[in-house]
Structures are given as C-alpha cells and as structure tokens.
Write a protein that holds these residues in place. Sequence first.
Motif, short mmCIF file in Angstrom:
data_model
loop_
_atom_site.label_atom_id
_atom_site.label_comp_id
_atom_site.label_asym_id
_atom_site.label_seq_id
_atom_site.Cartn_x
_atom_site.Cartn_y
_atom_site.Cartn_z
N CYS A 164 0.82 -1.22 0.00
CA CYS A 164 0.00 0.00 0.00
C CYS A 164 0.84 1.27 0.00
O CYS A 164 0.42 2.30 -0.52
CB CYS A 164 -0.91 0.03 1.22
SG CYS A 164 -2.04 -1.35 1.31
N GLY A 165 2.01 1.20 0.63
CA GLY A 165 2.81 2.40 0.73
C GLY A 165 4.10 2.15 1.47
O GLY A 165 4.35 1.06 1.99
N PHE A 166 4.93 3.18 1.49
CA PHE A 166 6.21 3.09 2.19
C PHE A 166 6.56 4.44 2.79
O PHE A 166 6.07 5.48 2.35
CB PHE A 166 7.31 2.62 1.22
CG PHE A 166 7.69 3.66 0.18
CD1 PHE A 166 8.82 4.45 0.34
CD2 PHE A 166 6.92 3.84 -0.95
CE1 PHE A 166 9.16 5.40 -0.60
CE2 PHE A 166 7.25 4.79 -1.91
CZ PHE A 166 8.37 5.57 -1.74
N GLY A 167 7.40 4.40 3.81
CA GLY A 167 7.87 5.61 4.46
C GLY A 167 9.34 5.51 4.77
O GLY A 167 9.90 4.41 4.85
N LEU A 168 9.98 6.66 4.94
CA LEU A 168 11.41 6.72 5.23
C LEU A 168 11.62 7.26 6.64
O LEU A 168 11.16 8.35 6.96
CB LEU A 168 12.12 7.62 4.22
CG LEU A 168 11.97 7.26 2.74
CD1 LEU A 168 12.67 8.30 1.87
CD2 LEU A 168 12.52 5.86 2.46
N ASP A 169 12.31 6.50 7.47
CA ASP A 169 12.67 6.93 8.82
C ASP A 169 14.17 7.19 8.87
O ASP A 169 14.96 6.25 8.68
CB ASP A 169 12.30 5.87 9.86
CG ASP A 169 10.82 5.81 10.14
OD1 ASP A 169 10.11 6.73 9.72
OD2 ASP A 169 10.38 4.83 10.77
N LEU A 170 14.55 8.43 9.09
CA LEU A 170 15.96 8.76 9.23
C LEU A 170 16.54 7.96 10.39
O LEU A 170 15.90 7.82 11.44
CB LEU A 170 16.11 10.25 9.50
CG LEU A 170 17.44 10.91 9.16
CD1 LEU A 170 17.74 10.79 7.67
CD2 LEU A 170 17.40 12.38 9.57
N LEU A 171 17.72 7.38 10.17
CA LEU A 171 18.30 6.58 11.26
C LEU A 171 18.48 7.43 12.51
O LEU A 171 18.64 8.65 12.44
CB LEU A 171 19.63 5.95 10.84
CG LEU A 171 20.92 6.77 10.70
CD1 LEU A 171 21.57 7.08 12.04
CD2 LEU A 171 21.92 6.04 9.83
N VAL A 172 18.43 6.79 13.65
CA VAL A 172 18.60 7.46 14.94
C VAL A 172 20.01 7.19 15.44
O VAL A 172 20.43 6.04 15.56
CB VAL A 172 17.58 6.93 15.97
CG1 VAL A 172 17.72 7.68 17.29
CG2 VAL A 172 16.16 7.06 15.43
N GLN A 173 20.75 8.27 15.73
CA GLN A 173 22.13 8.11 16.19
C GLN A 173 22.16 7.71 17.66
O GLN A 173 22.52 8.48 18.54
CB GLN A 173 22.91 9.40 15.93
CG GLN A 173 23.08 9.68 14.45
CD GLN A 173 23.98 10.86 14.17
OE1 GLN A 173 24.98 10.75 13.47
NE2 GLN A 173 23.62 12.00 14.71
N LYS A 174 21.76 6.47 17.86
CA LYS A 174 21.67 5.88 19.19
C LYS A 174 21.91 4.38 19.00
O LYS A 174 21.61 3.82 17.95
CB LYS A 174 20.28 6.15 19.77
CG LYS A 174 20.03 5.59 21.16
CD LYS A 174 18.56 5.78 21.54
CE LYS A 174 18.29 5.16 22.91
NZ LYS A 174 16.86 4.95 23.15
N GLY A 175 22.44 3.71 19.98
CA GLY A 175 22.68 2.28 19.84
C GLY A 175 23.75 2.00 18.82
O GLY A 175 24.82 2.61 18.83
N ALA A 176 23.47 1.10 17.87
CA ALA A 176 24.46 0.70 16.88
C ALA A 176 24.89 1.87 16.01
O ALA A 176 26.06 2.00 15.66
CB ALA A 176 23.90 -0.43 16.00
N ALA A 177 23.95 2.74 15.63
CA ALA A 177 24.30 3.89 14.78
C ALA A 177 25.23 4.85 15.50
O ALA A 177 26.09 5.48 14.89
CB ALA A 177 23.04 4.61 14.32
#
Length: 333
Positions: A164-177
């Motif tokens: 149906c659709g898609f969205g983009l979540d900017l990575l969060v600079q927390k944890g592994a990032a």
Amino acid sequence: MLMVTTACNLSCAYCYEGETHAGKVMHLDTAMKALHMAAASGRAFHVQITGGEPLLAAEQVFTILEQIQRERLSATTALQTNGVLLDRETARELKRYRTGIGISIDGSPHVQEVLRGGSRETYRALTMLEEERIPFRVTAVLADRNVRELRGLLMALYPFSSACGFGLDLLVQKGAAAEKRCHLPRKQVLAAETFRLLETLDLFNRRRERPLEFRERALVLRSWRQGSSRAYCSACSGASLAVTPDGKLYPCTQAVGDPALFLGTVDSPSSAYTALSESTLFSEACTDCPLEGRCPGECPTRLLYNGDAGRELICELYRTIFQYCVQQGDIAV
C-alpha cells in the motif's frame, strides 16, 4: 507501543536498541495494564505491537490481540516486523484480528541483506502476503548505505499489488548507529535521490492498479493543503506511550533506555507526562523555507538524538518533495 519482546533475530547496522538476540517477553498482565491506561480516557486509541522482533513472541502477540477483542477495547492494532518469521498461518491470524502489517525493508534484497540480513525470508513473506491478498506497508531506515538505492526499493515492491505504501525513517544516532557502524546520508545526495525516487514512483503508479503511497510526500501535501503545521506524532503532545516487557514507560520506542525520558512503570506511572516537543522542527532557518508554517515536522526523538544534522536532512527531504510537487502541478504557489 507494546514492545512484546526485546529479543531480535537480525543484526541491523543502525539498530537504536543495540543488538538484542535474547530478551524478555512481556507478560499479559503488563500488556493489559498498559492497555487499560490507554482505554481509561474513553477515547479510541491505536496499539502498535513491536519489539525487538515481535514474532519471536508470536504466542503472546495473539494472546494480547485476543484479549483486546474479548474486552471490546476501542483500539485499532498493527504489528511491525522484519518478516523473517511471518508465515501463512500467522498472516491469516493477523488478518482475522484486523491487525495491520508493517514490514521493515531498506531496499532491494541485496541492500536488505547487507543492512539487516534475512532478505530471502523477508521477501518470501512479501510473496506470501501477495498470494493471500493481505495489504502491507513498508518502512525503510534512511542511511548513507542505502540512500543511493531508494529506487531499488520501489523496483522491488513494484510486483506486489498488496503493498500500500512506504515511508522513510531517518536513522537514529543511538545504539548501533551511535557506534558509527552506519551514518546519516549527505544532504546533497539525499536531495538528488529523493527527486529520482519521486520520478520513478510516478512512473510506477501510472502502471499500478493500486498506487503506492509515499508517506513523506503525503505529509507534505496534507500540510500544504491544510495551510498549517501540526505535531508530527502523538509523542509531541504527550499522547503516546512505549511499554517495555518489564513494564517501563517511555514516550516512544526510540526513547527506551534514556533515563531523561523515563516515565515510570505501568504500576507506578509518572504523575506528569511532559510532551517531547510542541514544535518538532522549526527554527530561525525556517523563515526562508517555502514550507514555513506548513511543514509536517519531524520525529522529536530523532531530533533529540540527531541534532542539527538530522534537522537539516529532514528539511532537505521536505523541500525536495515540495519542489517536485510544484513542478508536477500538485501544489500551486
């Protein structure tokens, strides 16, 4: 947001929770205390079942869904999964409970394998959902390692009419990032690839019976047509809770583990819930933006952990979408 387990079966390069291959499972009593807190207002609410990987605790997921139905709680439900464990029987049960399905996919099978793993199983799940005619939505984490492959995600989704659709979540600079295994994309690259993504999406949608919705484009169009900005999400105004398996409360799942954002427990909730942010994006720089006063805003926890770099990126994303929509005649200025 019920984190039914902290365990996960993949090792995402940017996981904000860190790697959790073993973990606790939420007891039904904890889940129901949280649900009753939400229901106490007498208003309808939404339940997002998440993790970790929630299907590692599939039995508990369905126990919770059954209890929601049995108590006739005024709640809609959805489950966010990496799809690796999603089989036909599980999908049919989720459909029976009218539970929406969200799949975490960051690109083509190759990109998915590099960033998450389990790509064969995830894409096999998409094929099964297509065969069962069960709608699903896709969420992709946006990072430097997949920003140039966004069109590949569209190409991978094109054969699936149930998408149906898609969205983009900017990575969060927390944890592994935060450990620098993955980085935020560069602004110029994000702008160029977003424009190419929009061109490809329009081409694909002319050939699809069911158009594939790009969430961020829909947000820009809605904010522009409404003529005003509004809170990006429920956490902005203090209307959401993330519940860990042991009953700890936070404004959202991305905030879990942050002592500064701890809101007590289901047995002893904080007496005062402070909204994360009433204004989720705006700054002095917005005075030169065509979306000033009509911006969709940004996730407050992403702004918290990503700082100015994250704000500049989401601004660039929205401005690029705006410029494309003006060019296509979707927005009149």
